[in-house]
Design a protein around this motif. Structure first.
Motif, PDB file in Angstrom:
ATOM      1  N   ASP A 116       0.857  -1.302   0.046  1.00 37.76           N
ATOM      2  CA  ASP A 116      -0.119  -0.131   0.176  1.00 37.76           C
ATOM      3  C   ASP A 116       0.633   1.159  -0.033  1.00 37.76           C
ATOM      4  N   ASP A 117       0.322   2.337   0.417  1.00 35.31           N
ATOM      5  CA  ASP A 117       1.055   3.510   0.197  1.00 35.31           C
ATOM      6  C   ASP A 117       2.404   3.618   1.078  1.00 35.31           C
ATOM      7  N   LYS A 118       2.247   3.035   2.341  1.00 34.88           N
ATOM      8  CA  LYS A 118       3.228   3.163   3.413  1.00 34.88           C
ATOM      9  C   LYS A 118       3.976   1.835   3.723  1.00 34.88           C
ATOM     10  N   ARG A 119       3.570   0.931   3.160  1.00 36.97           N
ATOM     11  CA  ARG A 119       3.958  -0.725   3.389  1.00 36.97           C
ATOM     12  C   ARG A 119       4.127  -1.556   2.312  1.00 36.97           C
ATOM     13  N   VAL A 120       4.901  -2.504   2.678  1.00 37.46           N
ATOM     14  CA  VAL A 120       5.139  -3.783   1.795  1.00 37.46           C
ATOM     15  C   VAL A 120       5.064  -5.019   2.614  1.00 37.46           C
ATOM     16  N   LEU A 121       4.502  -5.776   2.228  1.00 34.79           N
ATOM     17  CA  LEU A 121       4.433  -7.260   2.827  1.00 34.79           C
ATOM     18  C   LEU A 121       5.559  -8.121   2.748  1.00 34.79           C
ATOM     19  N   GLY A 127      13.588 -22.157   7.417  1.00 32.41           N
ATOM     20  CA  GLY A 127      14.448 -23.229   6.788  1.00 32.41           C
ATOM     21  C   GLY A 127      15.424 -23.087   5.946  1.00 32.41           C
ATOM     22  N   LEU A 128      16.335 -21.751   6.088  1.00 35.23           N
ATOM     23  CA  LEU A 128      17.268 -21.392   5.285  1.00 35.23           C
ATOM     24  C   LEU A 128      18.673 -21.791   5.942  1.00 35.23           C
ATOM     25  N   LYS A 129      19.564 -21.674   5.332  1.00 39.91           N
ATOM     26  CA  LYS A 129      20.968 -21.878   5.501  1.00 39.91           C
ATOM     27  C   LYS A 129      21.147 -20.686   6.676  1.00 39.91           C
ATOM     28  N   GLU A 130      22.430 -21.187   7.357  1.00 33.35           N
ATOM     29  CA  GLU A 130      22.653 -20.071   8.460  1.00 33.35           C
ATOM     30  C   GLU A 130      22.897 -18.651   7.844  1.00 33.35           C
ATOM     31  N   LYS A 131      23.773 -18.478   6.936  1.00 33.33           N
ATOM     32  CA  LYS A 131      23.842 -17.016   6.654  1.00 33.33           C
ATOM     33  C   LYS A 131      22.505 -16.227   6.021  1.00 33.33           C
ATOM     34  N   TYR A 132      21.681 -17.074   5.715  1.00 36.63           N
ATOM     35  CA  TYR A 132      20.094 -16.487   5.301  1.00 36.63           C
ATOM     36  C   TYR A 132      19.516 -16.463   6.448  1.00 36.63           C
ATOM     37  N   LYS A 133      19.693 -16.951   7.539  1.00 36.42           N
ATOM     38  CA  LYS A 133      18.506 -16.928   8.875  1.00 36.42           C
ATOM     39  C   LYS A 133      18.238 -15.491   8.907  1.00 36.42           C
ATOM     40  N   GLY A 134      16.673 -15.223   9.168  1.00 33.02           N
ATOM     41  CA  GLY A 134      16.203 -14.128   9.353  1.00 33.02           C
ATOM     42  C   GLY A 134      16.201 -13.199   8.424  1.00 33.02           C
ATOM     43  N   GLY A 135      16.263 -13.867   7.074  1.00 29.85           N
ATOM     44  CA  GLY A 135      16.298 -13.013   5.825  1.00 29.85           C
ATOM     45  C   GLY A 135      14.793 -13.125   5.435  1.00 29.85           C
ATOM     46  N   LEU A 136      14.590 -11.674   4.718  1.00 29.66           N
ATOM     47  CA  LEU A 136      13.321 -11.373   4.373  1.00 29.66           C
ATOM     48  C   LEU A 136      13.090 -11.417   2.899  1.00 29.66           C
ATOM     49  N   VAL A 137      11.953 -12.083   2.367  1.00 30.99           N
ATOM     50  CA  VAL A 137      11.733 -12.002   0.902  1.00 30.99           C
ATOM     51  C   VAL A 137      10.297 -11.915   0.858  1.00 30.99           C
ATOM     52  N   PHE A 138       9.781 -11.732  -0.615  1.00 29.67           N
ATOM     53  CA  PHE A 138       8.362 -11.413  -0.724  1.00 29.67           C
ATOM     54  C   PHE A 138       7.865 -12.801  -0.936  1.00 29.67           C
ATOM     55  N   PRO A 139       6.449 -13.045  -0.625  1.00 32.85           N
ATOM     56  CA  PRO A 139       5.835 -14.212  -0.585  1.00 32.85           C
ATOM     57  C   PRO A 139       5.654 -14.870  -2.254  1.00 32.85           C
ATOM     58  N   GLY A 140       5.747 -16.281  -2.102  1.00 37.38           N
ATOM     59  CA  GLY A 140       5.622 -16.622  -3.537  1.00 37.38           C
ATOM     60  C   GLY A 140       5.661 -18.204  -3.262  1.00 37.38           C
ATOM     61  N   GLY A 141       5.688 -18.919  -4.391  1.00 37.19           N
ATOM     62  CA  GLY A 141       5.551 -20.407  -4.678  1.00 37.19           C
ATOM     63  C   GLY A 141       5.882 -20.877  -5.992  1.00 37.19           C
ATOM     64  N   MET A 223      16.041  -9.115  -3.113  1.00 41.18           N
ATOM     65  CA  MET A 223      14.789  -8.451  -2.947  1.00 41.18           C
ATOM     66  C   MET A 223      14.967  -6.792  -3.445  1.00 41.18           C
ATOM     67  N   ARG A 224      16.244  -6.385  -3.120  1.00 38.92           N
ATOM     68  CA  ARG A 224      16.327  -4.772  -3.330  1.00 38.92           C
ATOM     69  C   ARG A 224      16.249  -4.641  -4.918  1.00 38.92           C
TER      70      ARG A 224
END
Length: 253
Positions: A116-121, A127-141, A223-224
């Motif tokens: 929306d105007d102020k946010r992104v989901l 289940g990610l490898k250690e270096k990616y833990k806590g990483g944020l993505v946009f949903p998909g499948g 993602m950026r």
């Protein structure tokens, strides 16, 4: 003194495991001074040869012609090539035994920017490898075999976010070639039309990220860069190429 036929047969025999020479030797052994085109046609059919074979066969035939073998010496390179093209065409029309396979294996997935105007989901992927833990993505499948592309992205968003999205707009692609030759394609969509209650799934926790926090957020998997596809008209594809043994991504307009 060996005649031309026996000399050629010996030379061909030395190439027992070379398909083009094996075929030429087989045909030459039954016909003298030259086999009719029907003989070539029949062997090509029974061998189930592909266009990749014909490219090699042309080189073999031209080499044989230049070496002076009577069977080929009376045929110009252009005639040899023309005859092969006729064989290929006839096979395709008669029984489909020879076809140019231009298909490639593809793995289709999708990703959607819900905003929306102020946010992104975003989704904190599990289940990610250690270096990616806590990483944020946009949903998909993944796109299932019996789904349309549109139905698939709507379904995936419902499963992973709890939201029902409407009118998702295709924006571009993210793609690369896997080690087995499969092209992995992520179809990129965006929409600001949605309804329902936000709900996380086993794929990861979903939450709203304020646009002011995007710069410092732990976005992973490019993602950026994808945001530039989602929100500008400057780019339509993010493609990975292998450079110096590793994948290097590039935004393409």
């Amino acid at each position: 003194m060996e005649n031309e036929r026996s000399v050629y047969m010996k030379k061909a025999a030395q190439r027992e495991f070379s398909v083009p020479f094996r075929i030429i030797r087989h045909i030459y052994s039954f016909y003298s001074p030259a086999p009719p085109m029907s003989a070539w046609h029949q062997v090509y059919r029974t061998e189930g040869l592909s266009h990749s074979f014909h490219a090699d066969a042309v080189l073999v035939l031209l080499a044989a012609a230049s070496a002076g073998y009577r069977i080929f010496a009376e045929m110009s390179p252009a005639l040899i090539l023309s005859c092969l093209c006729v064989i290929i065409s006839n096979n395709e029309m008669m029984n489909g035994a020879v076809k140019m396979d231009r298909s490639s294996k593809i793995e289709l997935t999708n990703m959607c920017l819900i905003y929306d105007d102020k946010r992104v989901l975003v989704q904190e992927k599990q289940g990610l490898k250690e270096k990616y833990k806590g990483g944020l993505v946009f949903p998909g499948g993944h796109v299932e075999p019996d789904e349309s592309l549109l139905d698939s992205v709507i379904c995936e968003m419902k499963e992973e976010t709890g939201l029902t999205i409407h009118n998702p707009q295709p924006c571009g692609f993210k793609d690369w070639i896997l080690e087995d030759g499969t092209r992995y394609i992520v179809l990129l969509y965006k929409t600001d039309h949605f309804e329902g209650e936000l709900k996380s799934s086993e794929e990861g926790r979903v939450f709203w990220l304020d646009r002011s926090e995007i710069e410092n957020a732990n976005l992973i998997w490019n993602m950026r860069e994808l945001m530039q596809i989602f929100e500008t008209d400057s780019f339509s594809e993010f493609f990975f190429r292998i450079q110096n043994g590793s994948y290097k991504g590039q935004l393409l307009g």
